[in-house]
Design a protein around this motif. Structure first.
Motif, PDB file in Angstrom:
ATOM      1  N   HIS A   1       0.857  -1.185   0.000  1.00 18.96           N
ATOM      2  CA  HIS A   1       0.000   0.000   0.000  1.00 18.96           C
ATOM      3  C   HIS A   1       0.892   1.233   0.000  1.00 18.96           C
ATOM      4  O   HIS A   1       1.694   1.431   0.926  1.00 18.96           O
ATOM      5  CB  HIS A   1      -0.915   0.017   1.231  1.00 18.96           C
ATOM      6  N   TYR A   2       0.741   2.033  -1.021  1.00 21.42           N
ATOM      7  CA  TYR A   2       1.587   3.218  -1.169  1.00 21.42           C
ATOM      8  C   TYR A   2       1.472   4.135   0.039  1.00 21.42           C
ATOM      9  O   TYR A   2       2.479   4.631   0.561  1.00 21.42           O
ATOM     10  CB  TYR A   2       1.210   3.975  -2.445  1.00 21.42           C
ATOM     11  N   SER A   3       0.252   4.336   0.525  1.00 26.42           N
ATOM     12  CA  SER A   3       0.043   5.262   1.647  1.00 26.42           C
ATOM     13  C   SER A   3       0.728   4.753   2.917  1.00 26.42           C
ATOM     14  O   SER A   3       1.304   5.533   3.681  1.00 26.42           O
ATOM     15  CB  SER A   3      -1.454   5.456   1.911  1.00 26.42           C
TER      16      SER A   3
ATOM     17  N   CYS B   1       7.939   5.640   5.750  1.00 30.90           N
ATOM     18  CA  CYS B   1       9.109   6.481   5.465  1.00 30.90           C
ATOM     19  C   CYS B   1       9.093   7.745   6.324  1.00 30.90           C
ATOM     20  O   CYS B   1      10.144   8.205   6.779  1.00 30.90           O
ATOM     21  CB  CYS B   1       9.127   6.858   3.986  1.00 30.90           C
ATOM     22  N   ARG B   2       7.909   8.289   6.536  1.00 27.64           N
ATOM     23  CA  ARG B   2       7.783   9.494   7.368  1.00 27.64           C
ATOM     24  C   ARG B   2       8.223   9.191   8.805  1.00 27.64           C
ATOM     25  O   ARG B   2       8.950   9.983   9.423  1.00 27.64           O
ATOM     26  CB  ARG B   2       6.337   9.990   7.338  1.00 27.64           C
ATOM     27  N   GLN B   3       7.811   8.041   9.329  1.00 29.12           N
ATOM     28  CA  GLN B   3       8.197   7.680  10.691  1.00 29.12           C
ATOM     29  C   GLN B   3       9.687   7.352  10.771  1.00 29.12           C
ATOM     30  O   GLN B   3      10.347   7.679  11.770  1.00 29.12           O
ATOM     31  CB  GLN B   3       7.376   6.490  11.193  1.00 29.12           C
ATOM     32  N   ILE B   4      10.235   6.738   9.730  1.00 28.54           N
ATOM     33  CA  ILE B   4      11.676   6.468   9.680  1.00 28.54           C
ATOM     34  C   ILE B   4      12.447   7.781   9.713  1.00 28.54           C
ATOM     35  O   ILE B   4      13.445   7.922  10.428  1.00 28.54           O
ATOM     36  CB  ILE B   4      12.035   5.667   8.417  1.00 28.54           C
ATOM     37  N   LEU B   5      11.980   8.768   8.934  1.00 26.71           N
ATOM     38  CA  LEU B   5      12.640  10.080   8.902  1.00 26.71           C
ATOM     39  C   LEU B   5      12.665  10.713  10.281  1.00 26.71           C
ATOM     40  O   LEU B   5      13.703  11.231  10.722  1.00 26.71           O
ATOM     41  CB  LEU B   5      11.915  10.992   7.910  1.00 26.71           C
ATOM     42  N   TRP B   6      11.538  10.671  10.986  1.00 26.95           N
ATOM     43  CA  TRP B   6      11.484  11.253  12.322  1.00 26.95           C
ATOM     44  C   TRP B   6      12.378  10.475  13.290  1.00 26.95           C
ATOM     45  O   TRP B   6      13.027  11.060  14.159  1.00 26.95           O
ATOM     46  CB  TRP B   6      10.044  11.303  12.825  1.00 26.95           C
ATOM     47  N   GLY B   7      12.436   9.167  13.117  1.00 23.76           N
ATOM     48  CA  GLY B   7      13.320   8.363  13.955  1.00 23.76           C
ATOM     49  C   GLY B   7      14.775   8.716  13.745  1.00 23.76           C
ATOM     50  O   GLY B   7      15.552   8.813  14.702  1.00 23.76           O
ATOM     51  N   PHE B   8      15.164   8.924  12.504  1.00 19.13           N
ATOM     52  CA  PHE B   8      16.548   9.319  12.216  1.00 19.13           C
ATOM     53  C   PHE B   8      16.856  10.702  12.772  1.00 19.13           C
ATOM     54  O   PHE B   8      17.973  10.950  13.254  1.00 19.13           O
ATOM     55  CB  PHE B   8      16.816   9.283  10.710  1.00 19.13           C
ATOM     56  N   PHE B   9      15.882  11.604  12.715  1.00 16.39           N
ATOM     57  CA  PHE B   9      16.097  12.937  13.296  1.00 16.39           C
ATOM     58  C   PHE B   9      16.347  12.814  14.799  1.00 16.39           C
ATOM     59  O   PHE B   9      17.273  13.423  15.339  1.00 16.39           O
ATOM     60  CB  PHE B   9      14.887  13.833  13.035  1.00 16.39           C
ATOM     61  N   LYS B  10      15.526  12.018  15.472  1.00 18.88           N
ATOM     62  CA  LYS B  10      15.704  11.812  16.911  1.00 18.88           C
ATOM     63  C   LYS B  10      17.081  11.238  17.224  1.00 18.88           C
ATOM     64  O   LYS B  10      17.760  11.685  18.162  1.00 18.88           O
ATOM     65  CB  LYS B  10      14.644  10.842  17.447  1.00 18.88           C
ATOM     66  N   LYS B  11      17.474  10.230  16.455  1.00 20.92           N
ATOM     67  CA  LYS B  11      18.729   9.541  16.720  1.00 20.92           C
ATOM     68  C   LYS B  11      19.941  10.396  16.365  1.00 20.92           C
ATOM     69  O   LYS B  11      20.830  10.627  17.202  1.00 20.92           O
ATOM     70  CB  LYS B  11      18.757   8.219  15.941  1.00 20.92           C
ATOM     71  N   VAL B  12      19.995  10.857  15.121  1.00 15.90           N
ATOM     72  CA  VAL B  12      21.207  11.501  14.607  1.00 15.90           C
ATOM     73  C   VAL B  12      21.356  12.931  15.107  1.00 15.90           C
ATOM     74  O   VAL B  12      22.435  13.350  15.523  1.00 15.90           O
ATOM     75  CB  VAL B  12      21.201  11.462  13.059  1.00 15.90           C
ATOM     76  N   VAL B  13      20.255  13.686  15.065  1.00 18.19           N
ATOM     77  CA  VAL B  13      20.344  15.108  15.421  1.00 18.19           C
ATOM     78  C   VAL B  13      20.273  15.313  16.932  1.00 18.19           C
ATOM     79  O   VAL B  13      21.086  16.047  17.500  1.00 18.19           O
ATOM     80  CB  VAL B  13      19.231  15.914  14.716  1.00 18.19           C
TER      81      VAL B  13
ATOM     82  N   ARG C   1       6.473  -1.262   8.479  1.00 14.27           N
ATOM     83  CA  ARG C   1       5.335  -0.852   7.656  1.00 14.27           C
ATOM     84  C   ARG C   1       5.672  -0.939   6.169  1.00 14.27           C
ATOM     85  O   ARG C   1       4.786  -1.202   5.344  1.00 14.27           O
ATOM     86  CB  ARG C   1       4.917   0.572   8.039  1.00 14.27           C
ATOM     87  N   LEU C   2       6.937  -0.749   5.812  1.00 15.01           N
ATOM     88  CA  LEU C   2       7.349  -0.889   4.406  1.00 15.01           C
ATOM     89  C   LEU C   2       7.128  -2.308   3.902  1.00 15.01           C
ATOM     90  O   LEU C   2       6.945  -2.529   2.697  1.00 15.01           O
ATOM     91  CB  LEU C   2       8.824  -0.527   4.251  1.00 15.01           C
ATOM     92  N   PHE C   3       7.151  -3.273   4.810  1.00 15.99           N
ATOM     93  CA  PHE C   3       6.975  -4.678   4.435  1.00 15.99           C
ATOM     94  C   PHE C   3       5.574  -5.199   4.752  1.00 15.99           C
ATOM     95  O   PHE C   3       5.344  -6.409   4.703  1.00 15.99           O
ATOM     96  CB  PHE C   3       8.041  -5.527   5.131  1.00 15.99           C
ATOM     97  N   GLY C   4       4.669  -4.295   5.098  1.00 15.04           N
ATOM     98  CA  GLY C   4       3.278  -4.683   5.327  1.00 15.04           C
ATOM     99  C   GLY C   4       2.961  -5.150   6.725  1.00 15.04           C
ATOM    100  O   GLY C   4       1.918  -5.778   6.952  1.00 15.04           O
TER     101      GLY C   4
ATOM    102  N   ALA D   1       5.286  11.888  16.267  1.00 16.40           N
ATOM    103  CA  ALA D   1       5.065  13.336  16.281  1.00 16.40           C
ATOM    104  C   ALA D   1       4.661  13.931  14.938  1.00 16.40           C
ATOM    105  O   ALA D   1       3.828  14.841  14.882  1.00 16.40           O
ATOM    106  CB  ALA D   1       6.320  14.044  16.814  1.00 16.40           C
ATOM    107  N   ILE D   2       5.238  13.459  13.835  1.00 19.52           N
ATOM    108  CA  ILE D   2       4.946  14.099  12.540  1.00 19.52           C
ATOM    109  C   ILE D   2       3.999  13.245  11.691  1.00 19.52           C
ATOM    110  O   ILE D   2       3.945  13.396  10.473  1.00 19.52           O
ATOM    111  CB  ILE D   2       6.244  14.397  11.762  1.00 19.52           C
ATOM    112  N   GLU D   3       3.226  12.376  12.345  1.00 24.23           N
ATOM    113  CA  GLU D   3       2.329  11.484  11.609  1.00 24.23           C
ATOM    114  C   GLU D   3       1.377  12.252  10.703  1.00 24.23           C
ATOM    115  O   GLU D   3       1.150  11.873   9.543  1.00 24.23           O
ATOM    116  CB  GLU D   3       1.536  10.612  12.589  1.00 24.23           C
ATOM    117  N   VAL D   4       0.780  13.321  11.204  1.00 30.90           N
ATOM    118  CA  VAL D   4      -0.170  14.095  10.397  1.00 30.90           C
ATOM    119  C   VAL D   4       0.262  15.554  10.247  1.00 30.90           C
ATOM    120  O   VAL D   4      -0.477  16.361   9.711  1.00 30.90           O
ATOM    121  CB  VAL D   4      -1.585  14.040  11.017  1.00 30.90           C
TER     122      VAL D   4
END
Length: 479
Positions: free
Chosen positions: A188-190, A196-208, A259-262, A439-442
Motif C-alpha cells: 500500500h503506497y500510503s 518512510c515518514r516515521q523512519i525520517l522522524w526516527g533518524f532525526f531523533k537519533k542523529v540530530v 510498515r514498508l513490508f506490510g 510526532a509528525i504522523e499528520v
C-alpha cells in the motif's frame, strides 16, 4: 548492522525490492526471505551468535507443538519451565554470570575470606534481552491456551528474528505479530509513505538529538569531578534527551521499516516526557517492556488484587526486575528501586491511574497545574537517569553531590546554543504531535505539497548537517 549505517542503507532497498518484486507471488517465499534477511542483519554484527537465536527459536517452536499435544497439567508445566530455564539460562549466563561471580567474591571478602574469582571474557549477544522475552511470551501464551501453537516453522523463525525490531524492540507478542506472517501482504503506497515518514522522524531523533546530546553528556559524565553543579545538571539533561531520542528513535525506525513490508508493530513510546506523574511516565516509556512485565510477572504475582502489602511488594519486584533487565550493574537496580519509590505514593493513594488521557487533550497549552506536574515528573526522571548513566554507584552519588551545591546557581561551562535550540524545536514538534502515534504522523499532511516537502527537506538537511563525526551505536544494543 546499525540502522544509521551505510550498510543498512544498501541492505534495506535490496530486501525491499526482492520482497515486493521477486518473492511477492508466494507468502512462504516472502517469509523465507525475511528469515534470511534477518539472519544476515543479525549476523553482520557477529555471525557466531546466530546459533544462539536459532537454537532458542527451535526450542520454543518444539515446546509449542508439544504443548498442543499434551493435556496433563504436570507435563505441560514441565514443558513451560523447560522453555523458561533454557531462555533465561542463556540470558543469565551471557548477561549476569560475571556480575554474580564478582558480587559473590565481594561478599566473602567482606567476612574476611579471600577466594579467586573465575570470571569469563563473555561477549553479550546484541538484542538477547529482547528476543528472549519475545519468544518466551509465545511459550507462555501457548501454555495458557491464549494462542494456538504454530506448525509453520518459517513463520515462527521470522517472528522471532524479524530484523526491524530484532535487537532493540519493540518486544512484540506472538498474539499480535505472528498471525501477520500467515496472511498475504499487499503493498500500500500510503502505508509505505507513512513508514518512510516515521523512519525520517526516527533518524532525526537519533542523529540530530541523541547523538549530539551524547557527545556533551559523555564529556560531562566522564569528567564529572571537574565541572560545576550547573554543568553537571546540563549533562544529566543531555543524557535525558539522548536516551529518549536514541531509544524512541530506534523504535520509530523499526516500526516505519516494518510498515514498508506490510507489518504493523505496536507503539513503544507515547511522548513520556509530557507525563504528569511517574505512573503515566511508565505507561508511556518503553511500553512493550512495561506491559510484558505487567502481564507475565506483575499479574501472576497477584497484581493489585491483594492488600496493601502485596501491592507494595509487587511494585518493588516489577521495578527491581526491570532495572536488572537493563544490565548487570547495581546502578540499574538502584534506578529501578528509585522509580518504585516515586511510584509508591501514587499507589498508596490509589492515584496511579489518574492521568490516562493525553495532556491538554482539547487545548493547545497545558494548564498551570499540568505544567507543574510535568515539570516535577520530568525533574525526578532526570535525577533517576543519573544512576542509569553512571559507571557505578560511587560515580552516581558523587555526581549528585556535585550538582547540589552552591555552584548549581552558576552559569554552565558547557552550553551549546545550537543543540539547545534543536532540543527546543524537537520538544515543540513532539508537543504538537502528542496525540498521534509519532510526532509528525499528520503534521502538514493537509497543507500544500510545497509546505509539507519543505518541512521534510528541512529535517533531512538537519540530519546531514548534524551527523556526528563518529558513528554512535544505539544505547539499547547493550541490553
Amino acid at each position: 548492522m546499525l540502522f544509521n549505517s551505510l550498510d543498512f542503507a544498501v541492505f534495506l532497498p535490496i530486501v525491499f525490492i526482492l520482497y515486493w518484486f521477486v518473492t511477492d507471488k508466494s507468502l512462504k517465499l516472502q517469509n523465507a526471505l525475511l528469515v534470511l534477511a534477518s539472519y544476515v542483519f543479525y549476523g553482520w554484527w557477529d555471525w557466531r551468535f546466530l546459533s544462539l537465536i536459532i537454537f532458542s527459536s527451535l526450542v520454543d517452536y518444539t515446546i509449542g507443538l508439544q504443548l498442543k499435544k499434551e493435556d496433563k497439567p504436570s507435563k505441560r508445566k514441565l514443558l513451560l519451565w523447560t522453555s523458561i530455564l533454557v531462555n533465561l539460562g542463556f540470558l543469565g549466563f551471557f548477561k549476569y554470570y560475571n556480575f554474580f561471580v564478582d558480587n559473590f567474591v565481594e561478599a566473602f571478602s567482606f567476612f574476611g575470606s579471600k577466594i579467586q574469582p573465575n570470571t569469563l571474557d563473555i561477549i553479550l549477544p546484541v538484542g538477547i534481552s529482547f528476543y528472549t522475552f519475545q519468544t518466551l511470551s509465545y511459550t507462555i501464551d501457548v501454555y495458557k491456551r491464549k494462542l494456538e501453537p504454530t506448525e509453520d516453522i518459517v513463520s515462527f523463525l521470522a517472528f522471532v528474528s524479524f530484523f526491524p525490531q530484532l535487537v532493540a524492540g519493540p518486544i512484540e507478542r506472538a498474539t499480535h505479530l505472528l498471525p501477520q506472517f500467515y496472511k498475504k501482504r499487499q503493498f500500500h503506497y500510503s502505508k509505505a509513505v507513512d513508514g518512510c515518514r516515521q523512519i525520517l522522524w526516527g533518524f532525526f531523533k537519533k542523529v540530530v538529538i541523541a547523538d549530539n546530546c551524547a557527545e556533551y553528556a559523555n564529556q560531562i559524565f566522564n569528567n564529572s569531578a571537574e565541572h560545576s553543579g550547573s554543568t553537571l545538571l546540563m549533562g544529566a539533561l543531555f543524557f535525558t534527551f539522548q536516551i529518549y531520542g536514541d531509544f524512541s528513535g530506534y523504535s520509530d525506525i523499526a516500526i516505519g521499516t516494518s510498515r514498508l513490508f506490510g507489518f504493523n508493530l505496536k507503539q513503544n513510546f507515547a511522548f513520556p516526557y509530557f507525563s504528569r506523574d511517574i505512573a503515566e511516565f511508565w505507561r508511556r516509556w518503553h511500553m512493550s517492556l512495561s506491559t510484558w512485565f505487567r502481564d507475565y510477572l506483575y499479574i501472576p504475582l497477584g497484581g493489585s488484587r491483594g492488600g496493601t502489602w502485596m501491592k507494595v511488594r509487587n511494585t518493588f519486584i516489577i521495578f527491581l526486575v526491570s532495572g536488572f533487565w537493563h544490565g548487570a550493574n547495581w546502578t540499574f537496580i538502584v534506578w529501578g528501586f528509585l522509580n518504585a519509590l516515586y511510584f509508591l505514593p501514587l499507589l498508596l493513594a490509589n492515584r496511579n491511574r489518574n492521568n490516562l488521557n493525553v495532556v491538554a487533550q482539547d487545548s493547545y497549552l497545558p494548564t498551570l497545574k499540568e505544567s507543574m506536574q510535568m515539570l516535577i515528573t520530568f525533574g525526578i526522571t532526570v535525577l533517576a537517569w543519573i544512576f542509569f548513566r553512571a559507571e557505578n554507584l560511587t560515580h552516581a552519588m558523587s555526581y549528585l553531590k556535585g550538582i547540589f551545591n552552591k555552584t548549581l546557581l552558576s552559569l554552565p561551562s558547557i552550553r551549546p546554543t545550537n543543540l539547545i535550540i534543536l532540543i527546543l524545536f524537537f520538544l515543540l514538534i513532539e508537543w504538537i504531535g502528542r496525540r498521534q502515534q509519532y510526532a509528525i504522523e499528520v503534521l502538514f499532511i493537509k497543507q500544500s505539497r510545497f509546505i509539507k516537502w519543505m518541512f521534510y527537506m528541512m529535517l533531512i538537511t538537519l540530519i546531514f548537517l548534524f551527523t556526528s563525526d563518529s558513528q554512535q551505536e544505539f544505547i539499547y544494543f547493550q541490553f
